[in-house]
Write an enzyme that holds these catalytic residues in place. Structure first.
Site, short mmCIF file in Angstrom:
data_model
loop_
_atom_site.label_atom_id
_atom_site.label_comp_id
_atom_site.label_asym_id
_atom_site.label_seq_id
_atom_site.Cartn_x
_atom_site.Cartn_y
_atom_site.Cartn_z
N GLU A 103 0.83 -1.20 0.00
CA GLU A 103 0.00 0.00 0.00
C GLU A 103 0.87 1.26 0.00
O GLU A 103 1.98 1.26 0.55
CB GLU A 103 -0.89 0.00 1.25
CG GLU A 103 -1.86 -1.18 1.24
CD GLU A 103 -2.68 -1.33 2.52
OE1 GLU A 103 -3.72 -1.99 2.44
OE2 GLU A 103 -2.28 -0.81 3.57
N CYS A 116 3.48 8.46 0.80
CA CYS A 116 4.17 7.51 1.67
C CYS A 116 4.27 6.16 0.95
O CYS A 116 3.26 5.59 0.55
CB CYS A 116 3.37 7.38 2.97
SG CYS A 116 4.03 6.16 4.11
N CYS A 127 7.85 -4.67 15.75
CA CYS A 127 7.59 -3.67 16.78
C CYS A 127 6.18 -3.91 17.36
O CYS A 127 5.23 -4.16 16.62
CB CYS A 127 7.67 -2.26 16.19
SG CYS A 127 9.27 -1.94 15.43
N GLY A 173 7.20 -2.00 5.90
CA GLY A 173 8.55 -2.52 5.82
C GLY A 173 9.60 -1.65 6.47
O GLY A 173 9.36 -0.50 6.83
N GLU A 174 10.79 -2.25 6.65
CA GLU A 174 11.96 -1.54 7.18
C GLU A 174 12.85 -1.21 5.97
O GLU A 174 13.53 -2.09 5.44
CB GLU A 174 12.69 -2.45 8.19
CG GLU A 174 14.10 -2.00 8.58
CD GLU A 174 14.21 -0.53 8.96
OE1 GLU A 174 13.60 -0.11 9.94
OE2 GLU A 174 14.95 0.21 8.27
N SER A 227 12.86 6.03 14.11
CA SER A 227 11.80 5.76 15.08
C SER A 227 12.45 5.43 16.41
O SER A 227 12.88 4.30 16.63
CB SER A 227 10.95 4.59 14.59
OG SER A 227 10.44 4.88 13.32
N LEU A 228 12.53 6.41 17.29
CA LEU A 228 13.20 6.19 18.58
C LEU A 228 12.22 5.53 19.56
O LEU A 228 12.48 4.45 20.09
CB LEU A 228 13.73 7.51 19.13
CG LEU A 228 14.69 7.37 20.30
CD1 LEU A 228 15.98 6.67 19.88
CD2 LEU A 228 15.02 8.74 20.91
N CYS A 346 -0.04 6.05 10.21
CA CYS A 346 1.25 5.45 10.56
C CYS A 346 1.07 4.11 11.26
O CYS A 346 0.31 4.02 12.23
CB CYS A 346 2.00 6.33 11.55
SG CYS A 346 2.57 7.84 10.87
N1 SAH Z 1 9.73 0.74 9.36
C1 SAH Z 1 10.05 2.10 9.41
C2 SAH Z 1 9.08 2.97 8.62
C3 SAH Z 1 7.63 2.57 8.66
S1 SAH Z 1 6.80 2.77 10.18
C4 SAH Z 1 10.15 2.60 10.81
O1 SAH Z 1 9.78 1.88 11.73
O2 SAH Z 1 10.65 3.69 11.02
C5 SAH Z 1 6.49 4.53 10.17
C6 SAH Z 1 6.31 5.13 11.54
O3 SAH Z 1 5.09 4.70 12.12
C7 SAH Z 1 7.41 4.77 12.53
O4 SAH Z 1 7.90 5.93 13.14
C8 SAH Z 1 6.68 3.91 13.54
O5 SAH Z 1 7.27 4.01 14.81
C9 SAH Z 1 5.29 4.48 13.48
N2 SAH Z 1 4.22 3.60 13.95
C10 SAH Z 1 4.14 2.25 13.85
N3 SAH Z 1 2.97 1.81 14.38
C11 SAH Z 1 2.30 2.91 14.81
C12 SAH Z 1 1.01 3.11 15.41
N4 SAH Z 1 0.18 2.10 15.63
N5 SAH Z 1 0.65 4.37 15.72
C13 SAH Z 1 1.48 5.42 15.45
N6 SAH Z 1 2.67 5.29 14.85
C14 SAH Z 1 3.09 4.05 14.53
FE1 SF4 Z 2 8.55 -1.60 13.23
FE2 SF4 Z 2 8.44 0.07 11.12
FE3 SF4 Z 2 8.35 -2.60 10.77
FE4 SF4 Z 2 6.29 -1.36 11.83
S1 SF4 Z 2 7.04 -1.09 9.78
S2 SF4 Z 2 7.23 -3.29 12.56
S3 SF4 Z 2 7.29 0.26 13.03
S4 SF4 Z 2 10.07 -1.42 11.62
#
Ligand code: SAH
Ligand code: SF4
Length: 367
Positions: A103, A116, A127, A173-174, A227-228, A346
């Site tokens: 998507e 995006c 995560c 994805g990462e 993403s900290l 997100c």
């Molecule tokens: N995988 C990458 C990019 C995609 S996720 C990453 O993790 O950075 C994009 C952003 O969405 C990240 O900052 C992640 O921490 C945040 N995110 C993931 N699940 C979320 C949720 N349920 N609510 C708000 N932000 C979320």
């Molecule tokens: Fe974590 Fe980003 Fe993968 Fe979601 S998409 S599991 S926030 S690394």
């Protein structure tokens, strides 16, 4: 030979969107035995005019188009569904050649449009708060599949490249687990002869793969978001398994070394989870961490979904958290949640792929 990378094991045709312009020139010379200007014509048809077939490339002579059809492909990603949120956000669902689904999300904002993009089918990082993280990783997207999300989104909004002003690789994805294809796809997005986006308007977001952050620094001028999501190793390891491999101090050190004058400031993303990482002590620790890095902080109240029990803090609490950072002199803003009603905000992507599938959140990163 570099262009062989564009040939998938099960295919005999080369996908031209898997090639850089230089590789396309080589392909035109070696495989088509044509003059170099043909490469420029094909490149422009692909990225200036958004051609979805060789037939559309009408300035090429017929024999050349037939030859191209026999040895190469530019088959578009199929848009299977377009969902429109009441806030104007649109989610495009694509079917890939092997049947997998990804998507992309178009987010209009004050006359600008951010796109995006996804970089993998599913995600291996697991995560705890993320919907996409419940889909196991099937595979990396190819360069062509990343670029084509942009191409098809651009066609969808009317074809003028000025209409999509920013690209964020923050979808499924990462991205840094798929570094090579991501860097090459972004090179096309930034190429003046293709889409001409500036490096400040192309941002890749990572969960914190330290060696790949360093490699990105060497290979591409695109902007970085990280993403900290926590301020202690204990909490971060609990909600982001990647932290067990690359603990916070290692990550922060890589970020301290990352910037250069041509690059946009790093974006520190911080998903706020009520009672987990949103204490005012967290805000104070985050201010100290952010003070070490040339960065902006982006607070993201958790977007609730059916595969997680976390909750977002109240708006008043978000404000109190933000104020601590602002008072410490940290440039901090709060991301408005967009597209929640279409499962497009997100961390919510992948619903189409998930429906009917099992929930398999990973617990170990596999960078
Ligand atoms: N995988 C990458 C990019 C995609 S996720 C990453 O993790 O950075 C994009 C952003 O969405 C990240 O900052 C992640 O921490 C945040 N995110 C993931 N699940 C979320 C949720 N349920 N609510 C708000 N932000 C979320
Ligand atoms: Fe974590 Fe980003 Fe993968 Fe979601 S998409 S599991 S926030 S690394």
């Amino acid at each position: 030979m570099p262009i062989m990378r564009a040939m998938r094991p099960d295919e005999t045709k080369i996908d031209l969107r898997d090639l850089t312009f230089d590789e396309l020139k080589e392909f035109v010379r070696e495989h088509l035995e044509e003059k170099p200007y043909r490469a420029k014509q094909i490149y422009e048809w692909l990225y200036r005019h958004g051609a979805n077939s060789f037939e559309e490339m009408t300035s090429l002579k017929k024999e050349l188009r037939l030859h191209l059809q026999a040895v190469a492909s530019v088959d578009p990603l199929e848009i299977t569904e377009i969902l429109k949120s009441e806030d104007g956000t649109e989610k495009l669902q694509f079917r890939l050649q092997d049947g997998a689904a990804v998507e992309a999300v178009l987010i209009p904002n004050e006359g600008r449009m951010t796109l995006c993009l996804s970089t993998q089918v599913g995600c291996a990082m697991g995560c705890a708060f993320c919907f996409t993280g419940t889909l196991k990783l099937s595979r990396n997207l190819t360069q062509a599949e990343i670029v084509d999300q942009y191409r098809q989104a651009l066609r969808h909004v009317g074809g003028d490249r000025a209409w999509i002003s920013n690209v964020v690789l923050m979808g499924m994805g990462e991205p840094l687990q798929n570094l090579d294809n991501v860097v090459r796809a972004c090179d096309i997005l930034m190429d003046d002869n293709a889409y001409g986006l500036s490096a400040r308007r192309v941002t890749v977001s990572t969960s914190g793969l330290v060696p790949q952050i360093r490699e990105l620094q060497e290979r591409s001028p695109i902007s970085l978001a990280v993403s900290l999501n926590a301020t202690t190793d204990e909490v971060r390891s609990r909600i982001m398994p990647v932290n067990r491999r690359y603990p916070m101090e290692e990550l922060i050190r890589a970020l301290e070394e990352f910037p250069n004058p041509r690059r946009a400031r790093i974006l520190i993303e911080y998903v706020l989870l009520a009672g987990v990482n949103d204490g005012l002590d967290d805000a104070r620790r985050l201010a100290v961490i952010a003070g070490r890095i040339q960065c902006k902080v982006n607070l993201i109240p958790f977007n609730p979904h059916e595969r997680s029990d976390f909750r977002p803090p109240t708006p008043e609490h978000v404000l109190a958290f933000q104020n601590i950072l602002l008072n410490a002199g940290i440039n901090t803003f709060c991301r408005q949640s967009r597209g929640q009603d279409i499962h497009g905000a997100c961390g919510m992507l992948g619903k189409g792929a998930a429906d009917g599938g099992e929930e398999t959140r990973g617990t170990e990163p596999s960078p």
